[in-house]
Enzyme design. Structure first.
Site, PDB file in Angstrom:
ATOM      1  N   SER A   1       0.651  -1.514   0.253  1.00  0.00           N
ATOM      2  CA  SER A   1       0.173  -0.050   0.457  1.00  0.00           C
ATOM      3  C   SER A   1       0.645   1.639  -0.363  1.00  0.00           C
ATOM      4  O   SER A   1       0.206   2.474  -0.644  1.00  0.00           O
ATOM      5  CB  SER A   1      -1.192  -0.263   0.895  1.00  0.00           C
ATOM      6  N   ASN A   2       1.827   1.405   0.908  1.00  0.00           N
ATOM      7  CA  ASN A   2       2.902   2.101   0.725  1.00  0.00           C
ATOM      8  C   ASN A   2       3.607   2.458  -0.646  1.00  0.00           C
ATOM      9  O   ASN A   2       3.253   3.686  -1.679  1.00  0.00           O
ATOM     10  CB  ASN A   2       4.259   2.181   1.489  1.00  0.00           C
TER      11      ASN A   2
ATOM     12  N   MET B   1      10.407  -7.050   4.022  1.00  0.00           N
ATOM     13  CA  MET B   1      11.594  -7.473   5.186  1.00  0.00           C
ATOM     14  C   MET B   1      12.783  -8.036   5.576  1.00  0.00           C
ATOM     15  O   MET B   1      12.583  -8.641   6.153  1.00  0.00           O
ATOM     16  CB  MET B   1       9.807  -9.037   5.382  1.00  0.00           C
TER      17      MET B   1
ATOM     18  N   HIS C   1       8.877   3.128   9.018  1.00  0.00           N
ATOM     19  CA  HIS C   1       8.789   2.439   9.511  1.00  0.00           C
ATOM     20  C   HIS C   1       7.600   2.726  11.104  1.00  0.00           C
ATOM     21  O   HIS C   1       7.596   4.236  10.877  1.00  0.00           O
ATOM     22  CB  HIS C   1      10.044   2.708  10.700  1.00  0.00           C
TER      23      HIS C   1
ATOM     24  N   ASP D   1      16.818   0.325  11.735  1.00  0.00           N
ATOM     25  CA  ASP D   1      15.490   1.237  12.209  1.00  0.00           C
ATOM     26  C   ASP D   1      16.873   2.420  12.495  1.00  0.00           C
ATOM     27  O   ASP D   1      15.876   2.826  13.998  1.00  0.00           O
ATOM     28  CB  ASP D   1      14.710   0.732  12.529  1.00  0.00           C
TER      29      ASP D   1
END
Ligand code: GRF
Length: 193
Positions: free
Chosen positions: A21-22, A95, A114, A150
């Site tokens: 969706s992003n 992922m 994130h 991250d």
């Protein structure tokens, strides 16, 4: 009216593993007048990623790589990116963890989204962890990718309020809506720096 002919957009690739969706929101953004980028390649580690269908729909080249032999595969990906003249990578629900070597080759040219207010809740299962800790807010972050998970420089964040009866699913949905707005804004910001 200003004609866009001759206006060169930077070629980019989006890496996905799932729904995409992003990716969809980035494709939409890339087609706006203000977009400094075009999306020329979609890369996935998962042949079943639903997001790959957006490649078909929007006629963007798709490539699936099996990450079992990571270093070999990463070299193949680097060659592919070079071949298509890709200058920037957007990770969007990807992922797999890219190696230090790969990241160095695209130093300062990889962004990730994130689903938490980094530096809180790096890694997986962010929404449940935020709920377990009785946080009042959560949100999402777009950041540069460095070799620590991250942990790269933050570009933009968006906060959401955690409601009383929030579940990890309702929170994920709420955050995702914001992710779709935040990623394009972050790209614009990076290009204005
Ligand atoms: C998003 O919440 C993203 O932040 C996370 O995984 C989810 C991917 O969603 N890393 P989608 O594949 O873009 O729909």
């Amino acid at each position: 009216m200003v004609k866009l002919t001759g206006y060169k957009r930077i070629k980019t690739a989006v890496f996905i593993s799932g729904t995409g969706s992003n990716l969809k929101s980035l494709i939409k953004f890339s087609k706006t007048r203000q977009s400094p980028i075009s999306i020329n390649l979609i890369i996935s580690n998962n042949p079943k990623a639903k997001g790959l269908n957006y490649g078909k729909k929007f006629k963007i080249r798709r490539k699936v790589f099996n990450f079992e032999k990571k270093s070999q595969i990463e070299n193949k990906i680097l060659n592919t990116l070079k071949h298509y003249d890709i200058k920037i990578i957007f990770l969007a629900g990807f992922m797999k963890i890219l190696s230090k070597n790969f990241i160095l080759k695209f130093k300062g040219k990889i962004l990730n989204i994130h689903p938490s207010l980094l530096p809180k809740y790096k890694g997986l299962n962010t929404h449940q962890r935020a709920l377990n800790n009785k946080e009042k807010y959560s949100g999402c972050t777009v950041h540069f990718v460095n070799s620590k998970l991250d942990s790269g420089k933050i570009v933009l964040q968006k906060k959401v309020i955690i409601s009383k009866n929030e579940t990890k699913h309702s929170l994920a949905k709420k955050v995702l809506i914001q992710e779709h707005k935040l990623y394009p804004r972050a790209i614009l910001k990076v290009f204005s720096l």
